[in-house]
Design a protein around this motif. Structure first.
Motif, PDB file in Angstrom:
ATOM      1  N   GLY A  51     -13.085 -70.808 127.955  1.00 23.74           N
ATOM      2  CA  GLY A  51     -11.915 -71.570 127.476  1.00 23.74           C
ATOM      3  C   GLY A  51     -11.181 -70.867 126.348  1.00 23.74           C
ATOM      4  O   GLY A  51     -10.060 -71.223 125.990  1.00 23.74           O
ATOM      5  N   GLY A  52     -11.835 -69.867 125.749  1.00 22.76           N
ATOM      6  CA  GLY A  52     -11.215 -69.138 124.640  1.00 22.76           C
ATOM      7  C   GLY A  52     -11.358 -69.841 123.300  1.00 22.76           C
ATOM      8  O   GLY A  52     -10.750 -69.448 122.316  1.00 22.76           O
ATOM      9  N   HIS A  53     -12.190 -70.894 123.265  1.00 18.72           N
ATOM     10  CA  HIS A  53     -12.318 -71.667 122.020  1.00 18.72           C
ATOM     11  C   HIS A  53     -13.599 -71.338 121.259  1.00 18.72           C
ATOM     12  O   HIS A  53     -13.679 -71.540 120.060  1.00 18.72           O
ATOM     13  N   LEU A  54     -14.615 -70.872 121.975  1.00 15.59           N
ATOM     14  CA  LEU A  54     -15.934 -70.683 121.346  1.00 15.59           C
ATOM     15  C   LEU A  54     -16.208 -69.211 121.059  1.00 15.59           C
ATOM     16  O   LEU A  54     -15.741 -68.328 121.790  1.00 15.59           O
ATOM     17  N   CYS A  55     -16.995 -68.966 119.993  1.00 16.89           N
ATOM     18  CA  CYS A  55     -17.404 -67.581 119.725  1.00 16.89           C
ATOM     19  C   CYS A  55     -18.884 -67.393 119.997  1.00 16.89           C
ATOM     20  O   CYS A  55     -19.361 -66.266 120.112  1.00 16.89           O
ATOM     21  N   VAL A  56     -19.619 -68.499 120.101  1.00 10.37           N
ATOM     22  CA  VAL A  56     -21.055 -68.411 120.408  1.00 10.37           C
ATOM     23  C   VAL A  56     -21.564 -69.818 120.726  1.00 10.37           C
ATOM     24  O   VAL A  56     -20.954 -70.815 120.299  1.00 10.37           O
ATOM     25  N   MET A  57     -22.655 -69.879 121.489  1.00 12.32           N
ATOM     26  CA  MET A  57     -23.280 -71.177 121.785  1.00 12.32           C
ATOM     27  C   MET A  57     -24.793 -71.044 121.594  1.00 12.32           C
ATOM     28  O   MET A  57     -25.338 -69.940 121.583  1.00 12.32           O
ATOM     29  N   ALA A  58     -25.449 -72.185 121.492  1.00 11.28           N
ATOM     30  CA  ALA A  58     -26.914 -72.200 121.496  1.00 11.28           C
ATOM     31  C   ALA A  58     -27.350 -73.485 122.179  1.00 11.28           C
ATOM     32  O   ALA A  58     -26.703 -74.519 122.029  1.00 11.28           O
ATOM     33  N   SER A  59     -28.422 -73.381 122.957  1.00  9.61           N
ATOM     34  CA  SER A  59     -28.898 -74.529 123.729  1.00  9.61           C
ATOM     35  C   SER A  59     -30.393 -74.722 123.501  1.00  9.61           C
ATOM     36  O   SER A  59     -31.126 -73.742 123.319  1.00  9.61           O
ATOM     37  N   GLU A  60     -30.819 -75.964 123.567  1.00  6.95           N
ATOM     38  CA  GLU A  60     -32.251 -76.241 123.427  1.00  6.95           C
ATOM     39  C   GLU A  60     -33.055 -75.536 124.517  1.00  6.95           C
ATOM     40  O   GLU A  60     -34.228 -75.240 124.347  1.00  6.95           O
ATOM     41  N   GLU A  61     -32.406 -75.234 125.634  1.00  4.82           N
ATOM     42  CA  GLU A  61     -33.100 -74.614 126.767  1.00  4.82           C
ATOM     43  C   GLU A  61     -33.130 -73.089 126.702  1.00  4.82           C
ATOM     44  O   GLU A  61     -33.597 -72.450 127.634  1.00  4.82           O
ATOM     45  N   GLU A  62     -32.565 -72.496 125.664  1.00  4.37           N
ATOM     46  CA  GLU A  62     -32.565 -71.028 125.594  1.00  4.37           C
ATOM     47  C   GLU A  62     -32.964 -70.562 124.203  1.00  4.37           C
ATOM     48  O   GLU A  62     -32.462 -71.090 123.211  1.00  4.37           O
ATOM     49  N   GLU A  63     -33.848 -69.563 124.184  1.00 10.16           N
ATOM     50  CA  GLU A  63     -34.404 -69.163 122.901  1.00 10.16           C
ATOM     51  C   GLU A  63     -33.374 -68.553 121.955  1.00 10.16           C
ATOM     52  O   GLU A  63     -33.304 -68.897 120.782  1.00 10.16           O
TER      53      GLU A  63
END
Ligand code: AHM
Ligand code: MG
Length: 341
Positions: free
Chosen positions: A85-97
């Motif tokens: 979407g061009g809005h985020l620079c990074v994400m983190a999820s409970e399902e990924e270390e």
């Protein structure tokens, strides 16, 4: 029958953003992407019980594709809906270390998103409500490249949006941008989230307590006393309270947000920091509860003031009505004891 005025999530987000001078509309677009992901997950959750009947057993579906576990499906869906979407620079999820980076071909934005894609996973196979929880921050690091760990490890008080979706008897999305809490129920016939819970306020005091009492033996004395206190008879304080525990944090939280009460996942002898994750579960729900007039604490400190040290950090959680969380803190801190009559 006269048709009542209705407010869609999309319109609500846009109207809300207009209140802020200089708003670019980016946050609105981001939330719209999120709502789309929620609709896709909702659809899949509603089909979950049909998997065996339709012959989707084993590891492959009828197209020869891998059948994903629902929690991984939700995780992938959120990433797919949000990474371009061009809005985020990074994400983190409970399902990924580790961190989830934005693919290099896509524009990098100024926001950070953390999420628990499908909370209450032990309830997936038994038709019990489950949900998605999310949290959005502004990036902290300078520059336009990929976001870093530092961008994710912000205090909960820095959140600019928090929300959750409960996939229950109906699907509801609840969110705050720091300007009240609003709930939208999904109308599956038109595929729109429609405002159903305007400006939610949690009662100052409730009558419900939610905790896994199977862990009783491992609890600290202060907490044991608090639970006993809630079970005692006292007309003036409306005790005994009613026990309600679904085992899906989002669903337990949502009920208590509407009816009032307290949800607890305390520390115990085996888990010194409790079970729930600060970044994916406790922070977003704490922001929401405070916006609704409630309170959230780890027994000593306001959740939103905790400086996170790692992505998957756990913290004890006491969350709900102001009065109830305050009394719980007094017991946990040893400032209060059972009254002997
Ligand atoms: P999950 O994110 O793996 O589903 O775990 C979190 C869940 C919460 O939804 C719920 O409140 C809690 O775990 C229940 O734990 P317990 O079974 O120990 O009571
Ligand atoms: Mg969870």
């Amino acid at each position: 029958m006269p048709i009542k005025r209705f407010m869609t999530l999309e319109r609500h987000i846009i109207e809300n953003e207009r209140k802020y001078p200089g708003a670019t509309g980016e946050l609105s677009n981001l939330l719209s992407d999120l709502a789309l992901a929620a609709k896709i997950v909702s659809l899949e959750v509603n089909k979950a019980g049909l998997v065996d009947i339709l012959g989707f057993t084993g590891d492959k579906n009828i197209h020869g594709e891998e059948v994903k576990k629902l929690d991984m499906f939700a995780h992938d869906t959120l990433i797919k809906a949000m990474d371009h979407g061009g809005h985020l620079c990074v994400m983190a999820s409970e399902e990924e270390e580790g961190l989830i980076h934005i693919p290099p071909q896509h524009k990098i934005g100024k926001y950070v998103m953390l999420f628990d894609p499908l909370d209450g996973s032990s309830n997936i196979d038994v038709n019990v409500s489950i949900g998605t929880i999310f949290s959005i921050y502004r990036r902290k690091t300078k520059g336009e490249g990929q976001g870093k760990l530092e961008d994710c490890l912000q205090k909960g008080s820095e959140q600019i949006v928090a929300g959750y979706v409960v996939y229950g008897s109906s699907t509801i999305l609840v969110y705050t941008t720091g300007n009240g809490v609003y709930g939208f129920t999904l109308d599956p016939s038109v595929g729109e989230f429609i405002l159903s819970h305007d400006n939610i306020k949690i009662p100052t005091k409730g009558k419900i307590y939610s905790v896994n009492e199977g862990n009783y033996l491992y609890w600290e004395d202060g907490l044991k006393k608090y639970i006993k206190y809630l079970q005692q008879h006292d007309k003036e304080t409306c005790r005994p309270y009613t026990g309600r525990y679904i085992g899906s944090l989002v669903a337990d939280f949502h009920r208590n947000l509407i009816y009032g009460g307290i949800f607890m996942y305390p520390r115990d002898n085996r888990n010194p920091n409790g079970k729930l994750r600060l970044m994916y579960e406790c922070n977003p729900l704490s922001y929401i509860v405070e916006q609704a007039g409630g309170k959230a604490s780890d027994g000593h400190t306001r959740i939103l003031d905790i400086q996170p040290k790692e992505l998957h950090q756990r913290v004890p959680l006491f969350i709900g009505s102001q009065h109830d969380v305050r009394i719980a803190e007094e017991f946990v801190q040893g400032q209060r004891d059972l009254e002997t009559k």
